[in-house]
Motif scaffolding. Structure first.
Motif, PDB file in Angstrom:
ATOM      1  N   VAL A  66      -6.312  -5.904  -6.796  1.00  0.00           N
ATOM      2  CA  VAL A  66      -7.787  -6.440  -7.248  1.00  0.00           C
ATOM      3  C   VAL A  66      -7.937  -5.479  -8.579  1.00  0.00           C
ATOM      4  CG1 VAL A  66     -10.254  -6.484  -6.719  1.00  0.00           C
ATOM      5  CG2 VAL A  66      -8.295  -7.416  -5.122  1.00  0.00           C
ATOM      6  N   ASP A  67      -7.892  -4.061  -8.139  1.00  0.00           N
ATOM      7  CA  ASP A  67      -8.163  -3.115  -9.185  1.00  0.00           C
ATOM      8  C   ASP A  67      -7.222  -2.294  -9.434  1.00  0.00           C
ATOM      9  OD1 ASP A  67     -10.960  -3.950  -9.534  1.00  0.00           O
ATOM     10  OD2 ASP A  67     -11.262  -2.655  -7.501  1.00  0.00           O
ATOM     11  N   VAL A  68      -6.241  -1.627  -8.661  1.00  0.00           N
ATOM     12  CA  VAL A  68      -5.252  -0.915  -9.065  1.00  0.00           C
ATOM     13  C   VAL A  68      -4.043  -1.359  -7.750  1.00  0.00           C
ATOM     14  CG1 VAL A  68      -6.241   1.073  -9.830  1.00  0.00           C
ATOM     15  CG2 VAL A  68      -6.042   0.970  -7.441  1.00  0.00           C
ATOM     16  N   GLU A  77      -6.178  11.801  -4.770  1.00  0.00           N
ATOM     17  CA  GLU A  77      -6.947  12.556  -3.678  1.00  0.00           C
ATOM     18  C   GLU A  77      -8.438  12.189  -3.978  1.00  0.00           C
ATOM     19  OE1 GLU A  77      -6.430  16.597  -4.686  1.00  0.00           O
ATOM     20  OE2 GLU A  77      -4.442  16.659  -4.223  1.00  0.00           O
ATOM     21  N   ALA A  78      -8.910  11.807  -5.306  1.00  0.00           N
ATOM     22  CA  ALA A  78      -9.996  11.510  -5.526  1.00  0.00           C
ATOM     23  C   ALA A  78     -10.604   9.839  -5.416  1.00  0.00           C
ATOM     24  CB  ALA A  78     -10.729  11.874  -6.854  1.00  0.00           C
ATOM     25  N   LEU A  79     -10.531   9.382  -4.011  1.00  0.00           N
ATOM     26  CA  LEU A  79     -10.777   7.939  -4.102  1.00  0.00           C
ATOM     27  C   LEU A  79     -12.080   7.456  -4.627  1.00  0.00           C
ATOM     28  CD1 LEU A  79      -9.107   7.752  -0.474  1.00  0.00           C
ATOM     29  CD2 LEU A  79      -8.204   6.868  -2.732  1.00  0.00           C
ATOM     30  N   GLY A  80     -12.149   6.384  -5.259  1.00  0.00           N
ATOM     31  CA  GLY A  80     -13.252   5.894  -5.629  1.00  0.00           C
ATOM     32  C   GLY A  80     -13.792   4.683  -4.966  1.00  0.00           C
ATOM     33  N   GLU A  81     -14.489   3.961  -5.785  1.00  0.00           N
ATOM     34  CA  GLU A  81     -15.008   2.484  -5.208  1.00  0.00           C
ATOM     35  C   GLU A  81     -14.069   1.351  -5.467  1.00  0.00           C
ATOM     36  OE1 GLU A  81     -17.675   2.011  -3.327  1.00  0.00           O
ATOM     37  OE2 GLU A  81     -17.413   4.317  -3.291  1.00  0.00           O
ATOM     38  N   LEU A  82     -12.991   1.369  -6.218  1.00  0.00           N
ATOM     39  CA  LEU A  82     -11.995   0.555  -6.595  1.00  0.00           C
ATOM     40  C   LEU A  82     -11.694  -0.191  -5.179  1.00  0.00           C
ATOM     41  CD1 LEU A  82      -9.824   2.089  -9.203  1.00  0.00           C
ATOM     42  CD2 LEU A  82     -11.638   0.875  -9.440  1.00  0.00           C
ATOM     43  N   SER A  83     -11.318  -1.501  -5.276  1.00  0.00           N
ATOM     44  CA  SER A  83     -11.058  -2.301  -4.059  1.00  0.00           C
ATOM     45  C   SER A  83      -9.947  -1.715  -2.959  1.00  0.00           C
ATOM     46  CB  SER A  83     -10.578  -3.674  -4.485  1.00  0.00           C
ATOM     47  OG  SER A  83     -10.243  -4.480  -3.473  1.00  0.00           O
ATOM     48  N   HIS A  85      -8.823   1.354  -3.373  1.00  0.00           N
ATOM     49  CA  HIS A  85      -9.163   2.576  -2.810  1.00  0.00           C
ATOM     50  C   HIS A  85      -9.968   2.705  -1.628  1.00  0.00           C
ATOM     51  CE1 HIS A  85      -8.807   5.476  -7.149  1.00  0.00           C
ATOM     52  NE2 HIS A  85      -7.564   4.617  -6.625  1.00  0.00           N
ATOM     53  N   LYS A  86     -10.712   1.602  -1.425  1.00  0.00           N
ATOM     54  CA  LYS A  86     -11.781   1.468  -0.218  1.00  0.00           C
ATOM     55  C   LYS A  86     -10.928   1.413   1.315  1.00  0.00           C
ATOM     56  CE  LYS A  86     -15.810  -0.330  -2.595  1.00  0.00           C
ATOM     57  NZ  LYS A  86     -16.577  -1.572  -2.738  1.00  0.00           N
ATOM     58  N   ILE A  87      -9.615   0.642   1.000  1.00  0.00           N
ATOM     59  CA  ILE A  87      -8.713   0.473   2.174  1.00  0.00           C
ATOM     60  C   ILE A  87      -7.595   1.640   2.210  1.00  0.00           C
ATOM     61  CG2 ILE A  87      -9.112  -1.942   1.971  1.00  0.00           C
ATOM     62  CD1 ILE A  87      -6.368  -2.349   1.046  1.00  0.00           C
ATOM     63  N   VAL A  88      -7.414   2.373   1.426  1.00  0.00           N
ATOM     64  CA  VAL A  88      -6.331   3.574   1.628  1.00  0.00           C
ATOM     65  C   VAL A  88      -6.663   4.469   2.970  1.00  0.00           C
ATOM     66  CG1 VAL A  88      -5.725   5.637   0.612  1.00  0.00           C
ATOM     67  CG2 VAL A  88      -5.806   3.819  -1.039  1.00  0.00           C
ATOM     68  N   PRO A  89      -7.914   4.851   3.146  1.00  0.00           N
ATOM     69  CA  PRO A  89      -8.026   5.849   4.468  1.00  0.00           C
ATOM     70  C   PRO A  89      -7.618   4.797   5.665  1.00  0.00           C
ATOM     71  CG  PRO A  89     -10.045   5.875   3.079  1.00  0.00           C
ATOM     72  CD  PRO A  89      -9.189   4.930   2.369  1.00  0.00           C
ATOM     73  N   ALA A  90      -7.998   3.568   5.806  1.00  0.00           N
ATOM     74  CA  ALA A  90      -7.450   2.638   6.793  1.00  0.00           C
ATOM     75  C   ALA A  90      -5.926   2.704   6.808  1.00  0.00           C
ATOM     76  CB  ALA A  90      -8.017   1.666   6.942  1.00  0.00           C
ATOM     77  N   VAL A  91      -5.296   2.558   5.860  1.00  0.00           N
ATOM     78  CA  VAL A  91      -3.966   2.377   5.793  1.00  0.00           C
ATOM     79  C   VAL A  91      -3.180   3.884   5.891  1.00  0.00           C
ATOM     80  CG1 VAL A  91      -2.000   1.808   4.489  1.00  0.00           C
ATOM     81  CG2 VAL A  91      -4.098   0.411   3.955  1.00  0.00           C
ATOM     82  N   ARG A  92      -3.851   4.870   5.429  1.00  0.00           N
ATOM     83  CA  ARG A  92      -3.095   6.107   5.773  1.00  0.00           C
ATOM     84  C   ARG A  92      -3.387   6.281   7.286  1.00  0.00           C
ATOM     85  NH1 ARG A  92      -6.325   9.563   1.496  1.00  0.00           N
ATOM     86  NH2 ARG A  92      -4.958   9.214  -0.593  1.00  0.00           N
ATOM     87  N   ALA A  93      -4.270   5.813   8.004  1.00  0.00           N
ATOM     88  CA  ALA A  93      -4.590   6.253   9.285  1.00  0.00           C
ATOM     89  C   ALA A  93      -3.329   5.478  10.152  1.00  0.00           C
ATOM     90  CB  ALA A  93      -5.803   5.934   9.751  1.00  0.00           C
ATOM     91  N   LEU A  94      -3.220   4.163   9.746  1.00  0.00           N
ATOM     92  CA  LEU A  94      -2.343   3.095  10.263  1.00  0.00           C
ATOM     93  C   LEU A  94      -0.893   3.754  10.361  1.00  0.00           C
ATOM     94  CD1 LEU A  94      -1.340   0.283  11.152  1.00  0.00           C
ATOM     95  CD2 LEU A  94      -0.925  -0.436   8.959  1.00  0.00           C
ATOM     96  N   LEU A  95      -0.426   4.208   9.206  1.00  0.00           N
ATOM     97  CA  LEU A  95       0.802   4.871   9.083  1.00  0.00           C
ATOM     98  C   LEU A  95       0.890   6.127   9.876  1.00  0.00           C
ATOM     99  CD1 LEU A  95       1.403   4.322   5.332  1.00  0.00           C
ATOM    100  CD2 LEU A  95       1.920   2.854   7.137  1.00  0.00           C
ATOM    101  N   ALA A  96       0.123   6.819  10.034  1.00  0.00           N
ATOM    102  CA  ALA A  96      -0.159   8.258  10.553  1.00  0.00           C
ATOM    103  C   ALA A  96       0.106   8.097  12.227  1.00  0.00           C
ATOM    104  CB  ALA A  96      -1.196   9.011  10.196  1.00  0.00           C
TER     105      ALA A  96
END
Length: 311
Positions: A66-68, A77-83, A85-96
């Motif tokens: 969508v955006d990146v 490191e500095a996640l913003g309001e891009l589409s 970016h909003k799901i990166v934390p959930a994906v990181r948690a899934l992988l971890a």
């Protein structure tokens, strides 16, 4: 993200299988769906999580992102309001929450499936890793004949050189901000991973390659019964050793007919680099990820050469 989780209740590896990190790639969702339809859903050990669509917003509009590019911004490191970016934390948690990742993709141009592995064991600051043996065996189990390795290191070297040419020398690891994707983040989280590019988006064997890779991964990890897919004639393994980055407006490929795994000619100009004609001075170099056009600072072509990593 919709997830299908199966837990054997017996100690073993935690495997996560992902699709549609890029929304226009059908391999992951279709292969996961086909595998689930034909699987008895019995695990001998461990836990498996299947996520057909990671980037739901991009999938809904059938675009790569969508955006990146989500498969480039997992290290931001500095996640913003891009589409994405909003799901990166959930994906990181899934992988971890898992030990091993199988990430399924498809591509627009070229023929033949291929798999990508990470670095050799090392303690460098870019991509420290201690699971080379396990990851190599995992990569072999998915049954894809062509296997590549060395992406992040080669891209980081090229990007650092480009940055130095414009006077930016403060960051020795610029690729961590620009090119950490699913598998790179999985390794950063302490696990290991394999990307499978199942084939061209609409190729007849694309989904079959994905289903076979899923089954092979589970067999290879001892999680289900069966045989690892056979690779006729042995593996073709390549090291990605150099990335060409556009640094001048005139830079780029001279023709638009170079595809993945094409053997590039020695001594014949194939592109402009730094505004000058560029040719290779060695035989046997393979083309990967060619791009016509693009912006200054973006990659034009990745060069690969034969490797003995898989014997």
């Amino acid at each position: 993200m919709e997830k299908y989780v199966f837990d054997s209740g017996v100690a073993g590896p935690a495997l996560v299988i992902t699709g549609a990190v890029h929304g226009d790639e059908r391999a992951g969702p279709d292969a996961i769906g086909a595998f689930l339809e034909g699987w008895d859903r019995v695990l001998k050990k461990g836990r498996v999580t299947l996520v057909p669509v990671v980037n739901e917003a991009a999938r809904a509009q059938n675009t790569r992102f969508v955006d990146v590019d989500l498969n480039r911004c997992m290290g931001v490191e500095a996640l913003g309001e891009l589409s994405e970016h909003k799901i990166v934390p959930a994906v990181r948690a899934l992988l971890a929450d898992h030990d091993v990742l199988l990430d399924l993709h498809s591509f627009r141009k070229g023929e033949g499936a291929f798999a990508l592995l990470g670095p050799k064991d090392n303690q460098d600051g870019l991509e420290p890793f201690a699971h080379e043996e396990a990851e190599t065996a995992f990569g072999a189990s998915v049954g894809i004949k062509r296997v590549l390795h060395g992406w992040l290191g080669s891209y980081n070297r090229a990007l650092a050189d480009f940055n130095a040419s414009i006077g930016k020398t403060d960051d020795p690891y610029p690729a961590l901000e620009k090119s950490v994707g699913m598998t790179e983040y999985m390794r950063n989280a302490g696990g290991y991973a394999c990307t499978v590019e199942c084939g061209q988006h609409d190729a007849p064997d694309c989904i079959d390659n994905g289903v076979s890779a899923i089954r092979g991964a589970l067999v290879g990890l001892g999680m289900i019964s069966g045989e690892i897919p056979k690779v006729d004639g042995g593996f073709e393994c390549y090291e990605l050793y150099d990335v060409v980055i556009k640094s001048h407006e005139d830079d780029g490929l001279l023709v638009d007919n170079i595809s993945n795994f094409d053997v590039l000619p020695k001594g014949e100009p194939i592109m402009r680099v730094g505004g000058e004609l560029f040719s290779l001075d060695e035989e046997g170099v393979i083309a990967m990820f060619p791009k016509v056009g693009g912006k200054i600072g973006e990659s034009i072509l990745t060069l690969a050469r034969p490797s003995n990593r898989l014997g």
